[in-house]
Motif scaffolding. Sequence first.
Motif, mmCIF file in Angstrom:
data_model
loop_
_atom_site.group_PDB
_atom_site.id
_atom_site.type_symbol
_atom_site.label_atom_id
_atom_site.label_comp_id
_atom_site.label_asym_id
_atom_site.label_seq_id
_atom_site.Cartn_x
_atom_site.Cartn_y
_atom_site.Cartn_z
ATOM 1 N N ILE A 46 73.970 -9.680 41.338
ATOM 2 C CA ILE A 46 73.899 -8.255 41.059
ATOM 3 C C ILE A 46 74.386 -8.014 39.633
ATOM 4 N N ARG A 52 71.605 -9.337 37.235
ATOM 5 C CA ARG A 52 70.349 -8.601 37.345
ATOM 6 C C ARG A 52 70.461 -7.221 36.717
ATOM 7 N N HIS A 53 71.599 -6.593 36.892
ATOM 8 C CA HIS A 53 71.743 -5.236 36.378
ATOM 9 C C HIS A 53 72.578 -5.159 35.109
ATOM 10 N N LEU A 102 81.445 -3.792 37.895
ATOM 11 C CA LEU A 102 81.118 -4.228 39.249
ATOM 12 C C LEU A 102 82.296 -4.034 40.185
ATOM 13 N N HIS A 108 70.645 2.904 32.218
ATOM 14 C CA HIS A 108 70.099 2.731 33.565
ATOM 15 C C HIS A 108 69.616 4.065 34.093
ATOM 16 N N LYS A 146 69.131 1.361 43.260
ATOM 17 C CA LYS A 146 68.796 -0.010 43.701
ATOM 18 C C LYS A 146 70.049 -0.878 43.700
ATOM 19 N N MET A 147 70.864 -0.695 42.655
ATOM 20 C CA MET A 147 72.103 -1.459 42.535
ATOM 21 C C MET A 147 73.030 -1.154 43.705
ATOM 22 N N ASP A 160 71.794 -2.867 46.759
ATOM 23 C CA ASP A 160 72.151 -4.292 46.758
ATOM 24 C C ASP A 160 73.575 -4.485 47.238
#
Lengths: 157, 176
Positions: free
Chosen positions: A99, A102-103, A110, A138, A145-146, A149
């Motif tokens: 994650i 990807r982001h 995080l 973003h 979407k994050m 996840d």
Amino acid sequence: MSGEEEENAVELKIGDEFLKAKCLMNCEVSLIFEHKYEHLQQVSEDPMNQVSQVFEKSLQYVKRFSRYKNPDVVQQVREYPLSFFSFVRVYMPYDFDRILSRHQLTEFELCVLCNLCPKTAEEAVAMVPSLKTKGRAHSDEVIEKMLNDLSLVKRFE
Amino acid sequence: MFFHIVLERNMQLNPRFFGRNLRENLVSKLMKDVEGTCSGRHGFVVAITGIESVGNGLVRNGTAFVTFPLKYQCVVFRPFKGQILEAVVTLVNKAMSISFMYLYDFFFWLHLIPDDTEFQAGDMLNYTTSDGSVKIQKECEVRLKIIGTRVDATEIFCVGTIKDDFLGVINDPAAA
């Protein structure tokens, strides 16, 4: 420390040392502390005497504010053998590190997201304003979407 | 926010600790000296998790003490301005502020609570909104934003607010 650039987590100005350091979520800290406490129990009869007040209070805090309660899940996502003198990270699918990459999140971002578990993109941006800055811009869909996840990981608990 | 970092320290050891258990003695002395302390730069050192390296000891001139350079991994807690986190109220008082936090009682002062909350004296000191819907009292969980930190050599003080969006009481055990 005058003359230093003013710290501000909103803009991710937390100093290079902490930006690059491994940030820990409350659930991970809880695992580490419990393991340490068990280790102390093996070594001495009265472990509470051995630890500082800061450790005791921190243990209470992270236990209370851990969002991911299942230690297996937490351990899977950042798997390391919790032996006292070594830390090794092994990656697994659907883990936090994917994650992260990807982001393009920093560890700090995080961890704040995982500690607070925002439900909507609006809340996530309020918690971590730097999601919309720092050249990544973003969009709301990407942020949703994050969050999906992250909640997927939680669903495996 | 908790971080896992590597720090360095020079530890001085008395010769009576030399022998088979030299390393254990060094590590336990390190833990006694460092755990629970605070530095302005790294925040509170909460727990030491491992030793990365122990350098060669140097005997100090004129004494028999030996200095070992130590690199160790530890978990530190370092709050940052602008950071949002959750905490438990540990003390409510009248001076338009509520003291926090579950971690370190002397640590957080909360200011800037919403305008429409008022202090209520009584059995359980608390702050209540004018319509009675939200109560801030001891043992309730709150999400707050740190708006300022003051960093000394040995302590960190923070001021927080619950006035922004998505901040405030998240869970009140007494109300359940």
